[in-house]
Design a protein around this motif. Sequence first.
Motif, PDB file in Angstrom:
ATOM      1  N   GLN A 219      31.374  29.902  52.006  1.00 37.99           N
ATOM      2  CA  GLN A 219      30.356  28.876  51.782  1.00 37.99           C
ATOM      3  C   GLN A 219      30.135  28.630  50.292  1.00 37.99           C
ATOM      4  OE1 GLN A 219      27.135  30.676  53.940  1.00 37.99           O
ATOM      5  NE2 GLN A 219      27.770  29.811  55.915  1.00 37.99           N
ATOM      6  N   ASP A 220      30.251  29.690  49.492  1.00 34.44           N
ATOM      7  CA  ASP A 220      30.032  29.590  48.049  1.00 34.44           C
ATOM      8  C   ASP A 220      31.298  29.203  47.281  1.00 34.44           C
ATOM      9  OD1 ASP A 220      27.451  30.378  48.543  1.00 34.44           O
ATOM     10  OD2 ASP A 220      27.797  32.480  47.999  1.00 34.44           O
ATOM     11  N   ARG A 221      32.426  29.038  47.999  1.00 37.29           N
ATOM     12  CA  ARG A 221      33.714  28.725  47.381  1.00 37.29           C
ATOM     13  C   ARG A 221      34.035  29.722  46.271  1.00 37.29           C
ATOM     14  NH1 ARG A 221      35.994  23.859  48.453  1.00 37.29           N
ATOM     15  NH2 ARG A 221      37.070  23.944  46.426  1.00 37.29           N
ATOM     16  N   PHE A 222      33.870  31.001  46.591  1.00 33.89           N
ATOM     17  CA  PHE A 222      34.102  32.071  45.620  1.00 33.89           C
ATOM     18  C   PHE A 222      35.549  32.003  45.114  1.00 33.89           C
ATOM     19  CE2 PHE A 222      35.346  36.443  44.556  1.00 33.89           C
ATOM     20  CZ  PHE A 222      34.355  36.782  43.645  1.00 33.89           C
ATOM     21  N   GLY A 223      35.701  31.983  43.790  1.00 39.96           N
ATOM     22  CA  GLY A 223      37.025  31.889  43.201  1.00 39.96           C
ATOM     23  C   GLY A 223      37.735  30.593  43.514  1.00 39.96           C
ATOM     24  N   GLY A 224      36.988  29.567  43.939  1.00 42.04           N
ATOM     25  CA  GLY A 224      37.576  28.281  44.297  1.00 42.04           C
ATOM     26  C   GLY A 224      38.225  28.264  45.670  1.00 42.04           C
ATOM     27  N   ILE A 225      37.941  29.262  46.504  1.00 41.39           N
ATOM     28  CA  ILE A 225      38.566  29.391  47.828  1.00 41.39           C
ATOM     29  C   ILE A 225      37.520  29.192  48.910  1.00 41.39           C
ATOM     30  CG2 ILE A 225      39.709  31.048  49.383  1.00 41.39           C
ATOM     31  CD1 ILE A 225      41.059  32.222  46.913  1.00 41.39           C
ATOM     32  N   THR A 226      37.913  28.493  49.977  1.00 42.39           N
ATOM     33  CA  THR A 226      36.949  28.163  51.031  1.00 42.39           C
ATOM     34  C   THR A 226      37.184  28.902  52.337  1.00 42.39           C
ATOM     35  OG1 THR A 226      38.319  26.292  51.731  1.00 42.39           O
ATOM     36  CG2 THR A 226      36.577  25.843  50.119  1.00 42.39           C
ATOM     37  N   HIS A 227      38.177  29.793  52.400  1.00 42.44           N
ATOM     38  CA  HIS A 227      38.480  30.458  53.665  1.00 42.44           C
ATOM     39  C   HIS A 227      38.574  31.975  53.491  1.00 42.44           C
ATOM     40  CE1 HIS A 227      39.971  26.305  54.426  1.00 42.44           C
ATOM     41  NE2 HIS A 227      39.392  26.520  55.585  1.00 42.44           N
ATOM     42  N   TRP A 228      37.525  32.572  53.008  1.00 42.96           N
ATOM     43  CA  TRP A 228      37.456  34.029  52.925  1.00 42.96           C
ATOM     44  C   TRP A 228      37.144  34.619  54.300  1.00 42.96           C
ATOM     45  CZ3 TRP A 228      39.223  36.452  48.820  1.00 42.96           C
ATOM     46  CH2 TRP A 228      39.199  35.809  47.575  1.00 42.96           C
ATOM     47  N   ARG A 229      37.618  35.833  54.513  1.00 42.97           N
ATOM     48  CA  ARG A 229      37.312  36.552  55.760  1.00 42.97           C
ATOM     49  C   ARG A 229      37.469  38.047  55.513  1.00 42.97           C
ATOM     50  NH1 ARG A 229      42.375  37.987  57.522  1.00 42.97           N
ATOM     51  NH2 ARG A 229      44.085  36.693  56.709  1.00 42.97           N
ATOM     52  N   LEU A 230      36.986  38.831  56.468  1.00 41.89           N
ATOM     53  CA  LEU A 230      37.197  40.265  56.422  1.00 41.89           C
ATOM     54  C   LEU A 230      38.641  40.550  56.860  1.00 41.89           C
ATOM     55  CD1 LEU A 230      35.389  42.738  55.790  1.00 41.89           C
ATOM     56  CD2 LEU A 230      35.078  43.004  58.265  1.00 41.89           C
ATOM     57  N   PRO A 231      39.404  41.369  56.136  1.00 44.19           N
ATOM     58  CA  PRO A 231      40.803  41.595  56.490  1.00 44.19           C
ATOM     59  C   PRO A 231      40.943  42.416  57.771  1.00 44.19           C
ATOM     60  CG  PRO A 231      40.145  43.075  54.738  1.00 44.19           C
ATOM     61  CD  PRO A 231      38.992  42.118  54.931  1.00 44.19           C
ATOM     62  N   ASN A 232      42.041  42.185  58.498  1.00 40.00           N
ATOM     63  CA  ASN A 232      42.324  43.078  59.618  1.00 40.00           C
ATOM     64  C   ASN A 232      42.880  44.397  59.065  1.00 40.00           C
ATOM     65  OD1 ASN A 232      45.305  43.114  59.529  1.00 40.00           O
ATOM     66  ND2 ASN A 232      45.217  41.003  60.257  1.00 40.00           N
ATOM     67  N   ILE A 233      43.053  45.374  59.933  1.00 37.14           N
ATOM     68  CA  ILE A 233      43.404  46.710  59.457  1.00 37.14           C
ATOM     69  C   ILE A 233      44.826  46.748  58.899  1.00 37.14           C
ATOM     70  CG2 ILE A 233      44.164  47.549  61.711  1.00 37.14           C
ATOM     71  CD1 ILE A 233      42.319  49.458  58.847  1.00 37.14           C
ATOM     72  N   ARG A 234      45.732  45.918  59.387  1.00 35.84           N
ATOM     73  CA  ARG A 234      47.081  45.909  58.823  1.00 35.84           C
ATOM     74  C   ARG A 234      47.072  45.335  57.406  1.00 35.84           C
ATOM     75  NH1 ARG A 234      50.808  47.639  62.172  1.00 35.84           N
ATOM     76  NH2 ARG A 234      50.637  47.326  64.424  1.00 35.84           N
ATOM     77  N   GLU A 235      46.283  44.306  57.188  1.00 35.77           N
ATOM     78  CA  GLU A 235      46.180  43.729  55.845  1.00 35.77           C
ATOM     79  C   GLU A 235      45.596  44.742  54.870  1.00 35.77           C
ATOM     80  OE1 GLU A 235      45.577  39.008  56.931  1.00 35.77           O
ATOM     81  OE2 GLU A 235      43.874  40.385  57.140  1.00 35.77           O
ATOM     82  N   LEU A 236      44.555  45.447  55.287  1.00 37.96           N
ATOM     83  CA  LEU A 236      43.972  46.464  54.417  1.00 37.96           C
ATOM     84  C   LEU A 236      44.978  47.570  54.110  1.00 37.96           C
ATOM     85  CD1 LEU A 236      40.298  47.271  55.495  1.00 37.96           C
ATOM     86  CD2 LEU A 236      41.109  46.646  53.219  1.00 37.96           C
ATOM     87  N   GLU A 237      45.672  48.049  55.145  1.00 34.94           N
ATOM     88  CA  GLU A 237      46.609  49.153  54.951  1.00 34.94           C
ATOM     89  C   GLU A 237      47.767  48.761  54.045  1.00 34.94           C
ATOM     90  OE1 GLU A 237      49.758  52.059  55.482  1.00 34.94           O
ATOM     91  OE2 GLU A 237      49.862  49.920  55.957  1.00 34.94           O
ATOM     92  N   SER A 238      48.079  47.462  53.976  1.00 30.33           N
ATOM     93  CA  SER A 238      49.188  47.011  53.138  1.00 30.33           C
ATOM     94  C   SER A 238      48.957  47.299  51.659  1.00 30.33           C
ATOM     95  CB  SER A 238      49.437  45.508  53.342  1.00 30.33           C
ATOM     96  OG  SER A 238      48.422  44.730  52.706  1.00 30.33           O
ATOM     97  N   LEU A 239      47.711  47.524  51.257  1.00 32.15           N
ATOM     98  CA  LEU A 239      47.395  47.809  49.859  1.00 32.15           C
ATOM     99  C   LEU A 239      47.801  49.215  49.442  1.00 32.15           C
ATOM    100  CD1 LEU A 239      43.801  46.285  49.657  1.00 32.15           C
ATOM    101  CD2 LEU A 239      45.878  45.331  48.625  1.00 32.15           C
ATOM    102  N   ILE A 240      48.020  50.105  50.405  1.00 30.01           N
ATOM    103  CA  ILE A 240      48.165  51.523  50.115  1.00 30.01           C
ATOM    104  C   ILE A 240      49.535  51.861  49.519  1.00 30.01           C
ATOM    105  CG2 ILE A 240      48.345  53.795  51.239  1.00 30.01           C
ATOM    106  CD1 ILE A 240      45.495  52.753  50.790  1.00 30.01           C
ATOM    107  N   ASP A 241      49.505  52.741  48.535  1.00 29.25           N
ATOM    108  CA  ASP A 241      50.710  53.352  47.981  1.00 29.25           C
ATOM    109  C   ASP A 241      50.628  54.843  48.299  1.00 29.25           C
ATOM    110  OD1 ASP A 241      52.736  54.486  46.482  1.00 29.25           O
ATOM    111  OD2 ASP A 241      52.304  53.343  44.661  1.00 29.25           O
TER     112      ASP A 241
END
Length: 303
Positions: A219-241
């Motif tokens: 709603q606030d267009r944070f960073g100029g983006i209009t489609h923010w959401r909470l990530p699913n667990i696979r997306e979150l896990e993809s960050l891990i090293d």
Amino acid sequence: MTFPWPLSTDQETCYDTEGASVPCEATGPDAEGKPDDTKKRERFLVQADTVLDADTAQHWCRNANRFGFPHAWREAWDCVAEMNRRKAHGHADWRLPTRRELFAIISHQYVNPALPREHPFRDVFPSYYWSADPCARLPNQAWYVHLGGGRIYRGMQEGAYLVWPIAGNGPVDPTGNPRFRIIGPTVQDDWTGLRWTRSAVNARCTWEEALHAAVRLSQDRFGGITHWRLPNIRELESLIDLKRHTPALPVGHPFQDVGAGYWSSTTSEYEPRYAWVLYMQDGAVGVGFKKQPTFGTLAVSRD
């Protein structure tokens, strides 16, 4: 190189904080807005005593409990070495699956076992299976995956867990190239194509508050983006090293004030009052009670 692992789950049901199934109404849970996959090609191809995973070109033992009882981690390696000496099922490249290889076949819609619907495997025991990956912070421990519900945790290498061999050189995590770019208050992940908030939107909140926080960013267009959401667990896990710890993020990552753990949008089918959480110290994947203000919020977008 792009990230070679799945970034979506197969979760089809939306749940509320009480664990009841509810209509998906643009509040941000994992199952919301899933594409129609009725024409998706068959993933698992049975080839006598092995199963070819068409997504990764790897062969799994069709019998998921070939050795009959749990083994210590070093014993598990001995088991697959013996399979190679005998060229079991026509392969001489058997090994323990990596953590991500095991995680890639986990279902987030089904439990006991946590495998996709109509999977062709036999004797899948809803318990812990060893991966090939040791824990970076505690090298006398190694990662395992729970085939009952999908949890990823670590155990002492002399502990006894089940062994499910895999053959073939499948995809590996990309290496050698810069991964993250800072774009204002956001981080672009060039491996996955995902855009993240650089710091947590909420440091400690409930699951419902985390979902709403992502909606407010849109709603606030944070960073100029209009489609923010909470990530699913696979997306979150993809960050891990897995070679790093405290936090288990790639060296030189640009995230700020990394917290102990972060909510995903994925509900636990094992107990729907809980949602999946990524723990940042070592990279464990567990669950949190949705009503308890325990974890932080990293929002994600594909814009």
